[in-house]
Scaffold this motif. Structure first.
Motif, PDB file in Angstrom:
ATOM      1  N   ARG A   1     -14.547   5.521  -2.305  1.00  0.00           N
ATOM      2  CA  ARG A   1     -15.701   5.630  -1.409  1.00  0.00           C
ATOM      3  C   ARG A   1     -15.621   6.927  -0.615  1.00  0.00           C
ATOM      4  O   ARG A   1     -14.610   7.624  -0.619  1.00  0.00           O
ATOM      5  CB  ARG A   1     -15.772   4.420  -0.486  1.00  0.00           C
ATOM      6  CG  ARG A   1     -14.555   4.219   0.390  1.00  0.00           C
ATOM      7  CD  ARG A   1     -14.628   2.913   1.186  1.00  0.00           C
ATOM      8  NE  ARG A   1     -13.428   2.711   1.975  1.00  0.00           N
ATOM      9  CZ  ARG A   1     -13.233   3.214   3.193  1.00  0.00           C
ATOM     10  NH1 ARG A   1     -14.183   3.943   3.767  1.00  0.00           N
ATOM     11  NH2 ARG A   1     -12.119   2.977   3.850  1.00  0.00           N
TER      12      ARG A   1
ATOM     13  N   HIS B   1       0.800  -1.213   0.000  1.00  0.00           N
ATOM     14  CA  HIS B   1       0.000   0.000   0.000  1.00  0.00           C
ATOM     15  C   HIS B   1       0.838   1.271   0.000  1.00  0.00           C
ATOM     16  O   HIS B   1       0.540   2.230  -0.734  1.00  0.00           O
ATOM     17  CB  HIS B   1      -0.914   0.005   1.225  1.00  0.00           C
ATOM     18  CG  HIS B   1      -2.161  -0.794   1.033  1.00  0.00           C
ATOM     19  ND1 HIS B   1      -2.901  -1.285   2.094  1.00  0.00           N
ATOM     20  CD2 HIS B   1      -2.801  -1.213  -0.088  1.00  0.00           C
ATOM     21  CE1 HIS B   1      -3.949  -1.946   1.638  1.00  0.00           C
ATOM     22  NE2 HIS B   1      -3.901  -1.920   0.321  1.00  0.00           N
TER      23      HIS B   1
ATOM     24  N   VAL C   1     -14.370  -6.191  -0.298  1.00  0.00           N
ATOM     25  CA  VAL C   1     -13.651  -5.139   0.424  1.00  0.00           C
ATOM     26  C   VAL C   1     -14.124  -5.086   1.867  1.00  0.00           C
ATOM     27  O   VAL C   1     -13.317  -5.004   2.799  1.00  0.00           O
ATOM     28  CB  VAL C   1     -13.855  -3.772  -0.255  1.00  0.00           C
ATOM     29  CG1 VAL C   1     -13.262  -2.663   0.608  1.00  0.00           C
ATOM     30  CG2 VAL C   1     -13.224  -3.754  -1.637  1.00  0.00           C
TER      31      VAL C   1
ATOM     32  N   SER D   1      -9.817   1.916  -6.792  1.00  0.00           N
ATOM     33  CA  SER D   1     -10.076   0.610  -6.175  1.00  0.00           C
ATOM     34  C   SER D   1     -10.533   0.681  -4.720  1.00  0.00           C
ATOM     35  O   SER D   1     -10.835  -0.348  -4.124  1.00  0.00           O
ATOM     36  CB  SER D   1      -8.858  -0.323  -6.287  1.00  0.00           C
ATOM     37  OG  SER D   1      -8.467  -0.453  -7.645  1.00  0.00           O
ATOM     38  N   ASP D   2     -10.583   1.877  -4.140  1.00  0.00           N
ATOM     39  CA  ASP D   2     -11.229   2.073  -2.835  1.00  0.00           C
ATOM     40  C   ASP D   2     -11.979   3.401  -2.887  1.00  0.00           C
ATOM     41  O   ASP D   2     -11.889   4.232  -1.990  1.00  0.00           O
ATOM     42  CB  ASP D   2     -10.202   2.054  -1.714  1.00  0.00           C
ATOM     43  CG  ASP D   2     -10.843   1.864  -0.334  1.00  0.00           C
ATOM     44  OD1 ASP D   2     -12.016   1.420  -0.265  1.00  0.00           O
ATOM     45  OD2 ASP D   2     -10.181   2.149   0.678  1.00  0.00           O
TER      46      ASP D   2
ATOM     47  N   ALA E   1     -11.339  -6.342   4.485  1.00  0.00           N
ATOM     48  CA  ALA E   1     -10.733  -5.260   5.262  1.00  0.00           C
ATOM     49  C   ALA E   1     -11.049  -5.407   6.744  1.00  0.00           C
ATOM     50  O   ALA E   1     -10.198  -5.152   7.605  1.00  0.00           O
ATOM     51  CB  ALA E   1     -11.218  -3.910   4.744  1.00  0.00           C
TER      52      ALA E   1
ATOM     53  N   THR F   1      -4.459   1.774  -3.127  1.00  0.00           N
ATOM     54  CA  THR F   1      -4.935   0.626  -3.889  1.00  0.00           C
ATOM     55  C   THR F   1      -5.043   0.929  -5.384  1.00  0.00           C
ATOM     56  O   THR F   1      -5.704   0.193  -6.124  1.00  0.00           O
ATOM     57  CB  THR F   1      -6.313   0.176  -3.371  1.00  0.00           C
ATOM     58  OG1 THR F   1      -7.208   1.306  -3.359  1.00  0.00           O
ATOM     59  CG2 THR F   1      -6.207  -0.397  -1.970  1.00  0.00           C
TER      60      THR F   1
ATOM     61  N   TYR G   1     -18.695   0.265  -6.859  1.00  0.00           N
ATOM     62  CA  TYR G   1     -18.279   0.317  -5.456  1.00  0.00           C
ATOM     63  C   TYR G   1     -18.747   1.614  -4.809  1.00  0.00           C
ATOM     64  O   TYR G   1     -19.303   1.610  -3.699  1.00  0.00           O
ATOM     65  CB  TYR G   1     -16.765   0.189  -5.411  1.00  0.00           C
ATOM     66  CG  TYR G   1     -16.120   0.218  -4.050  1.00  0.00           C
ATOM     67  CD1 TYR G   1     -16.530  -0.652  -3.044  1.00  0.00           C
ATOM     68  CD2 TYR G   1     -15.067   1.073  -3.777  1.00  0.00           C
ATOM     69  CE1 TYR G   1     -15.908  -0.642  -1.804  1.00  0.00           C
ATOM     70  CE2 TYR G   1     -14.437   1.083  -2.555  1.00  0.00           C
ATOM     71  CZ  TYR G   1     -14.866   0.228  -1.567  1.00  0.00           C
ATOM     72  OH  TYR G   1     -14.245   0.239  -0.337  1.00  0.00           O
TER      73      TYR G   1
ATOM     74  N   ASN H   1     -12.841   8.392   1.614  1.00  0.00           N
ATOM     75  CA  ASN H   1     -11.626   8.785   0.906  1.00  0.00           C
ATOM     76  C   ASN H   1     -11.848  10.022   0.035  1.00  0.00           C
ATOM     77  O   ASN H   1     -11.100  10.248  -0.919  1.00  0.00           O
ATOM     78  CB  ASN H   1     -11.125   7.624   0.041  1.00  0.00           C
ATOM     79  CG  ASN H   1     -10.657   6.457   0.885  1.00  0.00           C
ATOM     80  OD1 ASN H   1     -10.235   6.641   2.020  1.00  0.00           O
ATOM     81  ND2 ASN H   1     -10.745   5.257   0.344  1.00  0.00           N
TER      82      ASN H   1
ATOM     83  N   ASP I   1     -14.877   0.891  -9.865  1.00  0.00           N
ATOM     84  CA  ASP I   1     -14.930   2.073  -9.008  1.00  0.00           C
ATOM     85  C   ASP I   1     -16.359   2.614  -8.910  1.00  0.00           C
ATOM     86  O   ASP I   1     -16.809   3.037  -7.841  1.00  0.00           O
ATOM     87  CB  ASP I   1     -14.028   3.181  -9.562  1.00  0.00           C
ATOM     88  CG  ASP I   1     -12.558   2.997  -9.233  1.00  0.00           C
ATOM     89  OD1 ASP I   1     -12.231   2.184  -8.352  1.00  0.00           O
ATOM     90  OD2 ASP I   1     -11.724   3.683  -9.871  1.00  0.00           O
TER      91      ASP I   1
END
Length: 363
Positions: free
Chosen positions: A234, A85, A321, A231-232, A325, A256, A268, A237, A265
């Protein structure tokens, strides 16, 4: 320069370090003193806001800056090392100027040490922007800001073969196999079901079992377009600016970043970012808005029908995820609530879009 986050507690950084940094990057200022405070809700990295008092300050001297550094949690440090990461986030800011700075905070300084897996990232402070709230969800107006940023991100390197040149970028041709393979991710679902048995119902278990059982094939059958992805992608973020802000949205946490499916993306974000009540009301409108934004950015060879089919397929991504996670990062009360909320929302997204039918094609 000393290397904050690598050999120094970032909360103990003093004026000397920043004076050296400012001299190296061309900011005319002399820091007299500063205060430091941990901010944000990140579970993989630690964020610190620095507030400066100057002995002298030219016109470009920042009143505040934000730094991102390794997590203080041993569990999160171990996860970041396995999944690469920290290196990925630093190299994202160094490599993709068509995205970094346009939909992200501007980065003033980056550092990464391969041997120790320590890193530092010094960025502009987006205050008074407000962090999105994954638990609360967002209004369609905020969702459109996010999907507009997604279109900028994806269009910047749409079907770009040079993405395969970066061995640190997830999904590239030169990238090593992921730190967690599909079998390992599927195994995490079993542990999640045990830990959170009191909080998940039979409907969620049925969807999770079907998805986990298909994971070894699920990621390999997609044949649509590829691009640079977050890729994260949301709400937690994302930093939303006040009305009239020069940068109405800044996307953070690029640990990510990868070469992947743009619809991943999108699915998600919509699945996790809108409440279960709001998503069905606005889902198609938001998908068409993203598609229009893509076209405005120059992508004209991707039909809405293909986007919708890929959206249905990647409705499952947020499920993995959420449960993976939850099992890999530092466990917190808010983290538990967030991951369970995301899981429930994505399972509803799968049901509403008949995505389980797509899994049957893998049998």
């Amino acid at each position: 320069m000393s290397r904050p986050g690598l050999d120094t507690n970032p909360l103990e950084l003093g004026p000397e370090w920043f004076n050296t940094l400012f001299a190296e990057i061309g900011i005319d200022a002399e820091v007299k003193s500063l205060t430091s405070k941990s901010i944000g809700t990140g579970q993989i990295g630690e964020n610190v806001r620095f507030v400066f008092e100057y002995a002298k300050a030219g016109p470009g001297a920042p009143k505040t800056l934000v730094g991102k550094f390794p997590s203080a949690s041993e569990a999160s440090l171990a996860t970041a090392k396995v999944l690469n990461h920290y290196k990925r986030e630093v190299f994202f800011y160094r490599t993709f100027p068509k995205v970094a700075g346009r939909i992200t905070p501007n980065a003033l300084y980056t550092d990464y040490d391969e041997a120790t897996n320590r890193f530092a990232l010094i960025m502009e402070d987006m205050s008074p922007s407000v962090q999105g709230d994954q638990l609360k969800g967002c209004h369609p107006v905020e969702a459109k800001l996010a999907l507009s940023a997604a279109a900028v991100l994806h269009a910047a390197h749409w079907e770009d073969p040079t993405l395969d040149d970066y061995d640190w970028l997830q999904g590239s041709a030169k990238a090593p196999p992921p730190g967690l393979g599909p079998e390992q991710v599927a195994a995490l679902w079993g542990g999640f079901k045990q830990r959170y048995a009191a909080h998940i119902n039979e409907d969620i278990i049925e969807i999770g079992d079907a998805y986990a059982g298909s994971l070894t094939k699920w990621g390999d059958v997609y044949t649509g377009p590829f691009a640079l992805t977050h890729s994260d992608f949301r709400l937690d973020n994302m930093l939303f600016g006040p009305p009239g802000a020069t940068k109405p949205l800044a996307v953070v946490d690029w640990q990510t970043a990868g070469k992947g499916a743009p619809a991943n993306d999108v699915a998600y974000f919509i699945g996790a970012g809108l409440t279960r009540e709001d998503r069905p009301k606005h889902e198609m409108e938001l998908l068409r808005y993203y598609h229009d934004c893509l076209k405005a950015e120059g992508v004209t060879n991707y039909s809405f029908e293909d986007l919708l089919q890929h959206y249905r397929w990647f409705a499952f991504y947020g499920i993995s995820v959420a449960f993976a996670a939850a099992m890999l990062v530092k466990q917190t009360e808010r983290g538990d609530e967030m991951f369970l909320t995301m899981l429930r929302r994505h399972c509803a997204q799968v049901r509403d879009n008949s995505s389980l039918e797509l899994l049957r094609t893998l049998v």
